[in-house]
Write an enzyme that holds these catalytic residues in place. Structure first.
Site, PDB file in Angstrom:
ATOM      1  N   HIS A 126     -10.121 -37.824  25.475  1.00 58.04           N
ATOM      2  CA  HIS A 126      -8.960 -37.218  26.125  1.00 58.04           C
ATOM      3  C   HIS A 126      -9.168 -37.175  27.634  1.00 58.04           C
ATOM      4  O   HIS A 126      -8.281 -37.540  28.404  1.00 58.04           O
ATOM      5  CB  HIS A 126      -8.735 -35.777  25.634  1.00 58.04           C
ATOM      6  CG  HIS A 126      -8.324 -35.643  24.221  1.00 58.04           C
ATOM      7  ND1 HIS A 126      -8.983 -34.805  23.340  1.00 58.04           N
ATOM      8  CD2 HIS A 126      -7.328 -36.213  23.505  1.00 58.04           C
ATOM      9  CE1 HIS A 126      -8.396 -34.867  22.159  1.00 58.04           C
ATOM     10  NE2 HIS A 126      -7.386 -35.725  22.222  1.00 58.04           N
ATOM     11  N   LYS A 135      -0.250 -29.387  11.432  1.00 56.72           N
ATOM     12  CA  LYS A 135      -1.704 -29.221  11.356  1.00 56.72           C
ATOM     13  C   LYS A 135      -2.020 -27.786  10.963  1.00 56.72           C
ATOM     14  O   LYS A 135      -1.359 -26.851  11.388  1.00 56.72           O
ATOM     15  CB  LYS A 135      -2.349 -29.561  12.713  1.00 56.72           C
ATOM     16  CG  LYS A 135      -2.222 -31.024  13.057  1.00 56.72           C
ATOM     17  CD  LYS A 135      -3.028 -31.367  14.279  1.00 56.72           C
ATOM     18  CE  LYS A 135      -2.944 -32.859  14.545  1.00 56.72           C
ATOM     19  NZ  LYS A 135      -3.757 -33.246  15.688  1.00 56.72           N
ATOM     20  N   ARG A 150      -6.701 -45.119  20.664  1.00 56.52           N
ATOM     21  CA  ARG A 150      -8.074 -45.504  20.346  1.00 56.52           C
ATOM     22  C   ARG A 150      -8.111 -46.807  19.580  1.00 56.52           C
ATOM     23  O   ARG A 150      -9.010 -47.611  19.760  1.00 56.52           O
ATOM     24  CB  ARG A 150      -8.759 -44.420  19.502  1.00 56.52           C
ATOM     25  CG  ARG A 150      -8.990 -43.129  20.238  1.00 56.52           C
ATOM     26  CD  ARG A 150      -9.474 -42.052  19.309  1.00 56.52           C
ATOM     27  NE  ARG A 150      -8.398 -41.784  18.350  1.00 56.52           N
ATOM     28  CZ  ARG A 150      -8.567 -41.275  17.150  1.00 56.52           C
ATOM     29  NH1 ARG A 150      -9.753 -40.957  16.728  1.00 56.52           N
ATOM     30  NH2 ARG A 150      -7.544 -41.060  16.354  1.00 56.52           N
ATOM     31  N   SER A 172     -10.704 -35.489  17.699  1.00 59.44           N
ATOM     32  CA  SER A 172     -10.854 -34.031  17.560  1.00 59.44           C
ATOM     33  C   SER A 172     -11.216 -33.651  16.141  1.00 59.44           C
ATOM     34  O   SER A 172     -12.067 -32.783  15.919  1.00 59.44           O
ATOM     35  CB  SER A 172      -9.565 -33.319  17.976  1.00 59.44           C
ATOM     36  OG  SER A 172      -9.330 -33.464  19.344  1.00 59.44           O
TER      37      SER A 172
END
Length: 163
Positions: free
Chosen positions: A17, A41, A91, A129
């Site tokens: 990040h 989430k 990514r 994360s």
């Protein structure tokens, strides 16, 4: 003034990040890093206020970054803050598929919003994360994956055993 937002749950913020923030900050006059509440989430490792505090410390060296939080729709946040650019870090190709669909939906809602994709450096391509959270819960080494202030916070959270 060209302002962009980089939003996410950042639970926790990673070096990947931070790489995106540093690079995006060179493209815009101001980069707003915004912790968004994500109802999809489960409750995170850290609360929103803790994440904002960690982000402020981790981005303190980037002069044109402002850290905040919000819940609601990204397009509404952008309209309120007069932001026309959304930065999304990638990514892998699987990230692109998901982010591309989100960008198209956002564009259909507000045609003034432009999404900018930035690939992370290869050395951070495996860092997520969720991976950091899993490692932390089981006592794994996360120091190379997150900023120092975050590693310290994780270590303190799990001192005395797994939680």
């Amino acid at each position: 003034m060209r302002t962009a937002v980089c939003s996410g749950s950042f639970d926790p913020v990673t070096n990947g990040h931070l790489d995106i923030f540093e690079r995006a900050s060179k493209m815009f006059d101001e980069l707003v890093v915004c912790v968004f509440y994500n109802p999809n989430k489960h409750e995170g490792m850290f609360g929103v206020r803790e994440r904002v505090d960690m982000l402020k410390k981790a981005t303190g060296h980037i002069e044109n970054v402002r850290v905040t939080s919000c819940n609601g729709l990204l397009n509404e946040f952008c309209a309120k803050e007069k932001i026309n650019f959304v930065v999304r870090g990638l990514r892998a190709f699987s990230d692109f598929e998901y982010e591309f669909q989100r960008a198209l939906m956002l564009k259909s809602i507000d045609s003034n919003l432009e999404t900018v994709f930035i690939m992370t450096k290869p050395e951070f391509s495996y860092v997520s994360s969720s991976g950091v959270r899993e490692l932390a819960v089981f006592g794994g080494k996360v120091e190379d994956m997150v900023p120092r202030c975050v590693a310290d916070k994780i270590k303190k959270k799990f001192a005395g055993g797994k939680k």
